[in-house]
Design an enzyme around this catalytic site. Structure first.
Site, PDB file in Angstrom:
ATOM      1  N   ILE A   1      -9.162  -9.130   4.178  1.00 36.17           N
ATOM      2  CA  ILE A   1     -10.305  -8.704   5.012  1.00 36.17           C
ATOM      3  C   ILE A   1     -11.379  -9.798   4.973  1.00 36.17           C
ATOM      4  O   ILE A   1     -11.838 -10.168   3.891  1.00 36.17           O
ATOM      5  CB  ILE A   1     -10.914  -7.379   4.492  1.00 36.17           C
ATOM      6  CG1 ILE A   1      -9.871  -6.263   4.499  1.00 36.17           C
ATOM      7  CG2 ILE A   1     -12.134  -6.997   5.319  1.00 36.17           C
ATOM      8  CD1 ILE A   1     -10.379  -4.945   3.925  1.00 36.17           C
TER       9      ILE A   1
ATOM     10  N   GLY B   1      -1.595  -9.177  -1.846  1.00 36.36           N
ATOM     11  CA  GLY B   1      -0.294  -9.560  -1.297  1.00 36.36           C
ATOM     12  C   GLY B   1      -0.316 -10.970  -0.748  1.00 36.36           C
ATOM     13  O   GLY B   1      -1.374 -11.527  -0.448  1.00 36.36           O
TER      14      GLY B   1
ATOM     15  N   LYS C   1     -15.584  -7.729  -7.515  1.00 32.60           N
ATOM     16  CA  LYS C   1     -15.691  -7.924  -6.067  1.00 32.60           C
ATOM     17  C   LYS C   1     -17.030  -7.378  -5.549  1.00 32.60           C
ATOM     18  O   LYS C   1     -17.689  -8.001  -4.722  1.00 32.60           O
ATOM     19  CB  LYS C   1     -14.520  -7.228  -5.365  1.00 32.60           C
ATOM     20  CG  LYS C   1     -13.166  -7.838  -5.740  1.00 32.60           C
ATOM     21  CD  LYS C   1     -11.998  -6.974  -5.280  1.00 32.60           C
ATOM     22  CE  LYS C   1     -10.671  -7.521  -5.731  1.00 32.60           C
ATOM     23  NZ  LYS C   1      -9.541  -6.599  -5.557  1.00 32.60           N
TER      24      LYS C   1
ATOM     25  N   GLY D   1       5.124  -3.631  -9.766  1.00 28.66           N
ATOM     26  CA  GLY D   1       4.423  -4.907  -9.936  1.00 28.66           C
ATOM     27  C   GLY D   1       3.027  -4.905  -9.350  1.00 28.66           C
ATOM     28  O   GLY D   1       2.457  -5.960  -9.092  1.00 28.66           O
TER      29      GLY D   1
ATOM     30  N   VAL E   1       0.251 -15.826  -4.123  1.00 24.03           N
ATOM     31  CA  VAL E   1      -0.718 -16.334  -3.143  1.00 24.03           C
ATOM     32  C   VAL E   1      -0.512 -17.835  -2.905  1.00 24.03           C
ATOM     33  O   VAL E   1      -0.504 -18.301  -1.759  1.00 24.03           O
ATOM     34  CB  VAL E   1      -2.164 -16.048  -3.611  1.00 24.03           C
ATOM     35  CG1 VAL E   1      -3.157 -16.545  -2.578  1.00 24.03           C
ATOM     36  CG2 VAL E   1      -2.359 -14.559  -3.868  1.00 24.03           C
TER      37      VAL E   1
ATOM     38  N   VAL F   1     -12.317 -11.356  -2.474  1.00 21.27           N
ATOM     39  CA  VAL F   1     -12.850 -10.005  -2.225  1.00 21.27           C
ATOM     40  C   VAL F   1     -12.061  -9.332  -1.106  1.00 21.27           C
ATOM     41  O   VAL F   1     -12.046  -9.800   0.032  1.00 21.27           O
ATOM     42  CB  VAL F   1     -14.352 -10.064  -1.834  1.00 21.27           C
ATOM     43  CG1 VAL F   1     -14.888  -8.661  -1.599  1.00 21.27           C
ATOM     44  CG2 VAL F   1     -15.155 -10.768  -2.913  1.00 21.27           C
TER      45      VAL F   1
HETATM   46  N1  HSE Z   1      -5.226  -6.004  -8.305  1.00 19.16           N
HETATM   47  C1  HSE Z   1      -6.010  -6.084  -7.133  1.00 19.16           C
HETATM   48  C2  HSE Z   1      -5.802  -4.838  -6.311  1.00 19.16           C
HETATM   49  C3  HSE Z   1      -5.671  -7.252  -6.244  1.00 19.16           C
HETATM   50  O1  HSE Z   1      -4.984  -3.997  -6.660  1.00 19.16           O
HETATM   51  O2  HSE Z   1      -6.471  -4.686  -5.314  1.00 19.16           O
HETATM   52  C4  HSE Z   1      -6.377  -8.482  -6.662  1.00 19.16           C
HETATM   53  O3  HSE Z   1      -7.731  -8.287  -6.822  1.00 19.16           O
END
Ligand code: HSE
Length: 428
Positions: free
Chosen positions: A138, A304, A207, A189, A15, A134
């Site tokens: 989005i 991502g 979240k 990953g 990120v 969160v």
């Molecule tokens: N590991 C989380 C997911 C991404 O798979 O949505 C980060 O919160």
């Protein structure tokens, strides 16, 4: 043009590198849109030498994120390290104490320490913003705090962990068992360093707790979220659900009731034809219901580089525009403490268990259900293996308490060959 907004970025993983790319590649666009240049002045990460695919040579380097957070040439501390405590929290506190605004993607830190951090920031006249924490790309926090601000929120629901949704949809599409797909997700990953955060439902519950706070004006209450992960979902559950027209999703629901705030994150059966049922792979979906607007469905990438960096930039650019919405949508000191309520709304449940295949076994289970006041809608025994019989029961609407009471009494029947799995069938 006014003074540039100067960012200090701590954490240069996927990120962080994505944010650096946007700031560099979109410099003109960002300046035009906000009326001031947005620049990076300093960065910090664990390893200075790692190739991150971005040129960092023009930025000051700090080994210590706390030192970065305090720098005079940083206006906004961008925290992308992760972790509820440790360096992320120490550096966020240092940034607030030094009079910086904070943008973070750290759901764990805010789910646990959000109230004290928001109060400290607001007392100092600063903001902490967390759109990226969160549902990745989005813009759900913005949707709640701005777009839907004239509504009383009635329900918030969503699939907010892409890894779990990837695992569940991959199991169904390829007919593979959980362990095999878990390993595949690991190789790709997709899993957090501690996979329990994903498959145990904790990341998604962080979240949900943040969303509930913003939706209902309440202090974040992560510790009262009812959490169940996807570890016990089998390919048979998925196939049986599909056969009945459902898909299994790790679904979060937060709802204010007369008894208090219900927050649950657990696998649920949802109609295969519903928007949630059709959600494939790592995609997230958040459903918001407001008293005036009705239902809003937001769908997009939950993780991502690009999507999460996009959300970070939305917060950064609000600060550049001097749009300073409080962390949880209203001043932190005005957030109320709400009584947690156990989910009591009745729902049909899917029950799967393995019984010893002997006369009267099924009758004993049916009796236990009846004595707990749980009515059976459908019952099926399928694919016998040796002396054990897998049994699937769909109940009529019942409360979780009544179901738990029945499940508790199954143990005394002596016919169970495995612990029952109970999955709520959710109306969406
Ligand atoms: N590991 C989380 C997911 C991404 O798979 O949505 C980060 O919160």
């Amino acid at each position: 043009m006014t003074e540039p907004l100067r960012l200090g970025i701590a954490g240069l993983g996927t990120v962080g590198a994505g944010v650096v790319k946007i700031v560099r590649q979109k410099a003109n666009l960002l300046a035009t849109r906000t009326g001031r240049p947005v620049v990076i002045t300093a960065v910090s990460a664990r390893s200075r030498d790692k190739d991150r695919g971005v040129n960092l040579s023009q930025y000051a380097w700090e080994d210590d994120p706390v030192a970065l957070a305090k720098r005079d040439d940083v206006d906004v501390f961008v925290e992308l390290m992760g972790g509820a405590d440790g360096p992320a929290k120490a550096a966020t506190e240092a940034a607030i104490a030094a009079g910086k605004d904070v943008v973070t993607a750290n759901k764990a830190m805010l789910a646990i320490h959000g109230q004290e951090l928001a109060e400290a920031a607001e007392a100092a006249g600063r903001v902490i913003r967390f759109e990226a924490a969160v549902a990745g790309g989005i813009p759900v926090i913005k949707a709640l705090t701005e777009g839907l601000v004239g509504n009383q929120v009635e329900r918030v629901m969503g699939v907010m962990n892409g890894t779990c949704n990837y695992i569940l949809t991959r199991m169904e599409n390829a007919g593979l068992p959980y362990d095999e797909v878990f390993e595949e997700a690991n190789q790709l990953g997709y899993l957090e360093a501690d996979p329990t955060l994903d498959v145990g439902g904790i990341d998604a519950a962080h979240k949900l707790a943040l969303l509930a706070s913003v939706a209902y004006g309440t202090k974040v209450a992560f510790d009262t979220v009812e959490i169940e992960g996807i570890e016990r979902i089998t390919i048979e559950d998925i196939e049986q659900a599909a056969d009945m027209g459902y898909r299994i999703k790790l679904l979060g629901v937060a709802q204010m009731t007369g008894r208090g705030l219900e927050q649950r994150m657990a696998p649920c059966l949802v109609p295969a034809s519903s928007p949630l049922g059709q959600l494939e792979g790592g995609t997230n979906m958040v459903v918001l219901e407001g008293d005036h607007v009705g239902q809003i469905v937001l769908r997009g990438a939950g993780a991502g580089e690009g999507p999460t960096a996009s959300a970070v930039m939305s917060d950064v650019l609000d600060i550049a525009r001097d749009i300073r919405v409080p962390t949880f949508g209203q001043p932190a000191t005005t957030l109320s403490v709400v009584k947690p309520a156990k989910s009591a709304a009745p729902a049909p449940y899917y029950l799967r268990m393995m019984l010893h295949d002997k006369p009267g076994a099924l009758a004993k289970i049916a009796t236990a259900l009846g004595e707990a006041g749980v009515s059976v809608d459908r019952m099926r025994q399928y694919g016998h293996e040796e002396s054990k019989a897998p049994v699937l029961i769909v109940t009529h609407k019942t409360t979780r308490d009544a179901l738990d009471c029945a499940i508790h009494s199954f143990a005394a029947t002596g016919v169970l060959a495995s612990d029952p799995v109970a999955i709520r069938i959710e109306t969406v």
